[in-house]
Enzyme design. Structure first.
Site, short mmCIF file in Angstrom:
data_model
loop_
_atom_site.label_atom_id
_atom_site.label_comp_id
_atom_site.label_asym_id
_atom_site.label_seq_id
_atom_site.Cartn_x
_atom_site.Cartn_y
_atom_site.Cartn_z
N ASP A 25 1.92 -4.11 -9.67
CA ASP A 25 1.61 -5.44 -10.19
C ASP A 25 2.06 -5.59 -11.63
O ASP A 25 2.72 -6.56 -12.01
CB ASP A 25 0.10 -5.71 -10.09
CG ASP A 25 -0.39 -5.72 -8.66
OD1 ASP A 25 0.45 -5.62 -7.75
OD2 ASP A 25 -1.62 -5.82 -8.47
N ASP B 251 2.63 1.96 -3.23
CA ASP B 251 2.93 2.29 -4.64
C ASP B 251 2.20 3.55 -5.08
O ASP B 251 2.75 4.39 -5.78
CB ASP B 251 2.70 1.10 -5.60
CG ASP B 251 1.31 0.51 -5.58
OD1 ASP B 251 0.49 0.88 -4.70
OD2 ASP B 251 1.02 -0.34 -6.45
N HIS C 164 0.83 -1.21 0.00
CA HIS C 164 0.00 0.00 0.00
C HIS C 164 0.86 1.26 0.00
O HIS C 164 0.51 2.25 0.63
CB HIS C 164 -0.95 0.01 1.22
CG HIS C 164 -2.21 -0.77 0.99
ND1 HIS C 164 -3.23 -0.33 0.18
CD2 HIS C 164 -2.59 -1.99 1.45
CE1 HIS C 164 -4.21 -1.23 0.17
NE2 HIS C 164 -3.84 -2.25 0.93
N SER D 268 -2.17 -11.29 -8.09
CA SER D 268 -2.31 -10.45 -9.27
C SER D 268 -2.56 -11.21 -10.57
O SER D 268 -1.88 -11.01 -11.58
CB SER D 268 -1.11 -9.51 -9.42
OG SER D 268 -1.58 -8.35 -10.04
N SER D 269 -3.55 -12.06 -10.52
CA SER D 269 -3.98 -12.71 -11.76
C SER D 269 -4.47 -11.65 -12.74
O SER D 269 -4.39 -11.84 -13.96
CB SER D 269 -5.07 -13.75 -11.48
OG SER D 269 -6.22 -13.14 -10.98
N GLY E 83 -8.02 -13.73 -7.76
CA GLY E 83 -8.50 -12.96 -6.62
C GLY E 83 -7.79 -13.34 -5.33
O GLY E 83 -8.25 -13.00 -4.24
N GLY F 233 -4.71 -12.38 -4.44
CA GLY F 233 -3.64 -11.44 -4.10
C GLY F 233 -2.35 -11.70 -4.85
O GLY F 233 -1.33 -11.09 -4.57
P1 ADP Z 1 -5.89 -10.76 -8.18
O1 ADP Z 1 -5.32 -9.85 -9.22
O2 ADP Z 1 -5.27 -10.59 -6.84
O3 ADP Z 1 -5.90 -12.19 -8.59
P2 ADP Z 1 -8.23 -9.26 -8.83
O4 ADP Z 1 -9.57 -9.15 -8.19
O5 ADP Z 1 -7.46 -8.02 -9.09
O6 ADP Z 1 -7.40 -10.32 -7.99
O7 ADP Z 1 -8.39 -9.97 -10.25
C1 ADP Z 1 -9.14 -11.16 -10.37
C2 ADP Z 1 -9.99 -11.06 -11.62
O8 ADP Z 1 -9.15 -11.29 -12.79
C3 ADP Z 1 -11.04 -12.14 -11.69
O9 ADP Z 1 -12.22 -11.74 -11.01
C4 ADP Z 1 -11.28 -12.24 -13.21
O10 ADP Z 1 -12.10 -11.18 -13.67
C5 ADP Z 1 -9.88 -12.02 -13.76
N1 ADP Z 1 -9.22 -13.32 -13.94
C6 ADP Z 1 -8.18 -13.81 -13.25
N2 ADP Z 1 -7.85 -15.05 -13.69
C7 ADP Z 1 -8.70 -15.34 -14.70
C8 ADP Z 1 -8.87 -16.46 -15.56
N3 ADP Z 1 -8.10 -17.54 -15.51
N4 ADP Z 1 -9.86 -16.40 -16.47
C9 ADP Z 1 -10.65 -15.32 -16.55
N5 ADP Z 1 -10.53 -14.23 -15.77
C10 ADP Z 1 -9.57 -14.25 -14.86
MG MG Z 2 -5.45 -7.70 -9.21
#
Ligand code: ADP
Ligand code: MG
Length: 392
Positions: free
Chosen positions: A179, A44, A42, A133-134, A129, A131
């Site tokens: 990220d 950046d 927290h 950073s998907s 989701g 943490g």
């Molecule tokens: P984090 O970045 O920590 O994982 P976020 O809430 O910022 O959490 O991002 C998660 C979102 O990214 C998911 O709700 C979805 O919309 C998208 N996402 C992540 N992985 C996938 C996936 N494999 N397929 C489709 N959407 C994805």
């Molecule tokens: Mg994210």
């Protein structure tokens, strides 16, 4: 322990799905990793110092041009498909995962780049989701796909920035640059010391013999996360304005302690930012000197400050972090990411991992009735490209 699927098996999987979905051979594969953040949480968006690393978990895509005016996407993990037209504005769809690819395509088009139609099939061994950073992995994967099909190379910082803007504008998440920068710029076996004030970076070596890194996914995601994130951003801006600086990066923790803010809460928020930046500097010294015991202490202090000063933790994360800290072989642990759920990062001795997992798994289930997931990770390289057939 939750072992990552190998990059080889993921590559084959997405190539096979690509063949089935699009009746063609993929031309390229992109590996877009998730990230951890050792310390510097927290800060950046206050122009602070952060210390992330890419990890050995990815979003993996198989890609090929399609000769059409559209981008066809297939998400093999969740069996989602979509077709995005390239010649009309791509509207935001509230709550949809498509906002991430749409945002990236729009950002690139706004920069005057013509995107040829392409097909992209992807899968992932990154928790969503959690943490890690998907979302940034998804954005950077799409931006890299565009580079390949358009035959261009974006400046890496510009690429990170446009992915961040995609997240702001299309996904509605006003995130900092950490990220996307980590996913684009990270180097194998290093942490990335990123100065969010001027976007300068330094690669800090991680000696894997020093200690191990474990991630524990709490499995909880409290709804207030996004609203509270905005509140924190507003609070640090207000605190900086009261102190007469453009960002809290410009003040020391002593100056914050000595300042009379209009509201006590602003002082707590500002003190977290100032001390966290100081801890990040100290953590770099620990990495250079191989002092994992002190690094562990800094990580514990970071959690304490996020819990009481920035108030972004939650009972599940506090429980996991304090249980871990009490176990033998653990140097330190803390909540990681935005907070109100997500993951805990643990710095520990290698031999301690199996016992730690069984103790924590049981204790967490008894306390909250929830299942924690565990994975061991290490600093890995940023996004990378491979040719599926022929040369790059
Ligand atoms: P984090 O970045 O920590 O994982 P976020 O809430 O910022 O959490 O991002 C998660 C979102 O990214 C998911 O709700 C979805 O919309 C998208 N996402 C992540 N992985 C996938 C996936 N494999 N397929 C489709 N959407 C994805
Ligand atoms: Mg994210």
């Amino acid at each position: 322990m939750n072992e990552p699927s190998s990059s080889d098996s993921m590559r084959e999987l997405v190539k096979q799905h690509f063949r089935q979905q699009f009746s063609a051979e993929a031309r390229w594969c992109v590996f877009s990793p998730g990230r951890i953040n050792l310390i510097g949480e927290h800060v950046d968006y206050s122009g602070g110092l952060v210390l992330p690393a890419a990890i050995d978990r990815w979003m993996v895509a198989a890609i090929g041009v399609n000769g059409r005016n559209e981008v066809r996407l297939f998400d093999a993990r969740f069996e989602l498909s979509a077709c995005l037209p390239l010649r009309v504005p791509l509207a935001v769809e509230k709550g949809s995962w498509l906002n991430y690819p749409k945002g990236v395509l729009s950002q690139i088009q706004e920069r005057g780049i013509t995107i040829p139609g392409f097909d992209l099939c992807f899968s992932s061994n990154l928790p969503t989701g959690g943490g890690l950073s998907s979302s940034a992995a998804l954005e950077v994967m799409v931006a890299t796909a565009v580079e390949l099909v358009a035959g261009i190379q974006l400046d890496p910082r510009e690429k990170a920035r446009l992915c961040q803007q995609a997240e702001h504008r299309h996904a509605g998440v006003p995130c900092g640059i950490m990220d996307q920068a980590a996913v684009v710029l990270a180097r194998e076996g290093h942490f990335l010391l990123l100065d969010c004030a001027d976007f300068s970076v330094e690669h800090v070596r991680w000696e894997s013999s020093q200690a191990e890194l474990m991630l524990i996914d709490s499995g909880v995601h409290h709804q207030l996360a996004s609203g509270e994130y905005r509140n924190r951003r507003d609070a640090v801006e207000k605190a900086a304005a009261e102190m007469g600086v453009s960002s809290l990066r410009e003040v020391t923790s002593d100056q914050v302690r000595a300042f009379a803010f209009s509201e006590a809460v602003l002082g707590r928020r500002a003190l977290h930012v100032a001390t966290e930046i100081e801890r990040t500097r100290a953590a770099v010294t620990c990495l250079v000197q191989g002092d994992c015991d002190h690094l562990g202490k800094l990580i514990q202090q970071s959690h304490h400050s996020l819990r009481y000063g920035f108030e972004v933790s939650c009972p599940e994360l506090d429980f996991l972090a304090s249980c871990c800290n009490a176990q033998p072989g653990v140097m330190g642990s803390r909540m990681m990411g935005g907070g109100f759920g997500g993951s805990v990062l643990v710095l520990l001795e290698r031999a301690a991992a199996p016992a730690l997992q069984s103790v924590i798994e049981l204790a967490y289930r008894e306390q909250f009735g929830l299942k924690a997931s565990f994975l061991m990770t290490r600093p890995s390289g940023g996004v990378r490209v491979e040719a599926c057939c022929g040369s790059l």
